[in-house]
Design an enzyme around this catalytic site. Sequence first.
Site, PDB file in Angstrom:
ATOM      1  N   THR A 263       0.833  -1.203   0.000  1.00 16.71           N
ATOM      2  CA  THR A 263       0.000   0.000   0.000  1.00 16.71           C
ATOM      3  C   THR A 263       0.866   1.251   0.000  1.00 16.71           C
ATOM      4  O   THR A 263       0.596   2.212  -0.746  1.00 16.71           O
ATOM      5  CB  THR A 263      -0.934   0.009   1.220  1.00 16.71           C
ATOM      6  OG1 THR A 263      -1.751  -1.166   1.198  1.00 16.71           O
ATOM      7  CG2 THR A 263      -1.832   1.236   1.219  1.00 16.71           C
TER       8      THR A 263
ATOM      9  N   GLU B 104      12.211  -0.182   2.282  1.00 15.13           N
ATOM     10  CA  GLU B 104      12.987  -0.390   3.499  1.00 15.13           C
ATOM     11  C   GLU B 104      12.057  -0.625   4.695  1.00 15.13           C
ATOM     12  O   GLU B 104      11.705   0.309   5.414  1.00 15.13           O
ATOM     13  CB  GLU B 104      13.900   0.807   3.752  1.00 15.13           C
ATOM     14  CG  GLU B 104      14.931   1.023   2.656  1.00 15.13           C
ATOM     15  CD  GLU B 104      15.832   2.214   2.924  1.00 15.13           C
ATOM     16  OE1 GLU B 104      15.797   2.752   4.054  1.00 15.13           O
ATOM     17  OE2 GLU B 104      16.569   2.613   2.005  1.00 15.13           O
TER      18      GLU B 104
ATOM     19  N   LYS C 290      -8.173  -1.806  -4.760  1.00 15.59           N
ATOM     20  CA  LYS C 290      -7.890  -2.924  -3.854  1.00 15.59           C
ATOM     21  C   LYS C 290      -9.052  -3.890  -4.027  1.00 15.59           C
ATOM     22  O   LYS C 290     -10.060  -3.811  -3.314  1.00 15.59           O
ATOM     23  CB  LYS C 290      -7.788  -2.423  -2.411  1.00 15.59           C
ATOM     24  CG  LYS C 290      -7.467  -3.482  -1.381  1.00 15.59           C
ATOM     25  CD  LYS C 290      -5.991  -3.797  -1.328  1.00 15.59           C
ATOM     26  CE  LYS C 290      -5.677  -4.732  -0.160  1.00 15.59           C
ATOM     27  NZ  LYS C 290      -4.247  -5.086  -0.118  1.00 15.59           N
TER      28      LYS C 290
ATOM     29  N   GLY D 195      -2.621  -6.008  -4.788  1.00 18.40           N
ATOM     30  CA  GLY D 195      -2.996  -7.365  -4.431  1.00 18.40           C
ATOM     31  C   GLY D 195      -3.077  -7.578  -2.934  1.00 18.40           C
ATOM     32  O   GLY D 195      -3.090  -6.624  -2.143  1.00 18.40           O
ATOM     33  N   VAL D 196      -3.135  -8.833  -2.543  1.00 13.67           N
ATOM     34  CA  VAL D 196      -3.213  -9.193  -1.123  1.00 13.67           C
ATOM     35  C   VAL D 196      -1.995 -10.047  -0.771  1.00 13.67           C
ATOM     36  O   VAL D 196      -1.585 -10.913  -1.546  1.00 13.67           O
ATOM     37  CB  VAL D 196      -4.504  -9.961  -0.781  1.00 13.67           C
ATOM     38  CG1 VAL D 196      -5.723  -9.113  -1.047  1.00 13.67           C
ATOM     39  CG2 VAL D 196      -4.599 -11.262  -1.576  1.00 13.67           C
ATOM     40  N   GLY D 197      -1.409  -9.793   0.400  1.00 10.55           N
ATOM     41  CA  GLY D 197      -0.290 -10.615   0.856  1.00 10.55           C
ATOM     42  C   GLY D 197       0.799 -10.751  -0.183  1.00 10.55           C
ATOM     43  O   GLY D 197       1.110  -9.813  -0.915  1.00 10.55           O
TER      44      GLY D 197
END
Length: 232
Positions: free
Chosen positions: A23, A183, A44, A123-125
């Site tokens: 995100t 980071e 999303k 996306g997700v994860g």
Amino acid sequence: MSSPAPVPAAFYVTGTDTGIGKTFSSCALLHALRQRGRRAVGMKPVASGCELTAQGLRNEDATALLAASDPAPAYADLNPYALALPLAPELAAAAAGVTLSLQPIEAAFARLRAQADTVVVEGVGGWLAPLSGTLDQAHLVHALQLPVVMVVGLRLGCLNHARLTAQAIAASGATCIGWIANEVDPQMQRIDDNVALLKARLPLPFWGRLPHAPGADPARLADALTLPMQEF
């Protein structure tokens, strides 16, 4: 490293794991695109861990994408599947009695494409996190005909995770057009050396490196990204 292609009209942002800044990176990308004169909106498609508000279920990541978008789309188009429980989408959807399918996502995506020059789809994860028992993220990417941008969370193990993710994307038949270093661990040792190793081993264009900056305005981080915009 391969030569960069111009930024497409829509692309999919995946990551080497959950919690590695998809995100954060997507919002920075939206601002970078806007600063270059593009109408850019986020999406999303599936979000779990939503809170009930006066406007209905809302997801923190999705609202961040909404705030970074211009023009501002309808929330229901930006986040067609808003699921309450903070679980894997397959489990959160089952708990809500919802069956995830591509058609509502495709319809919402078409509406977003009609109002923007570029749609950034988050996306997700990680890449292989499933959406349902029959639906993987690769299915969504192919249905929407999206190339992929990979976010690499810079922390111990990122070399392995990045290479495995890049291989999995390629094996699925999707095209990865670039990668971003984020980071996530400010204590990571020899971080510059790790970025250099990633650049040497990922046969993909490098789109930039985002600093560890919790709570930072993503608009101020857009300059850290180098997007291949030469044809716009």
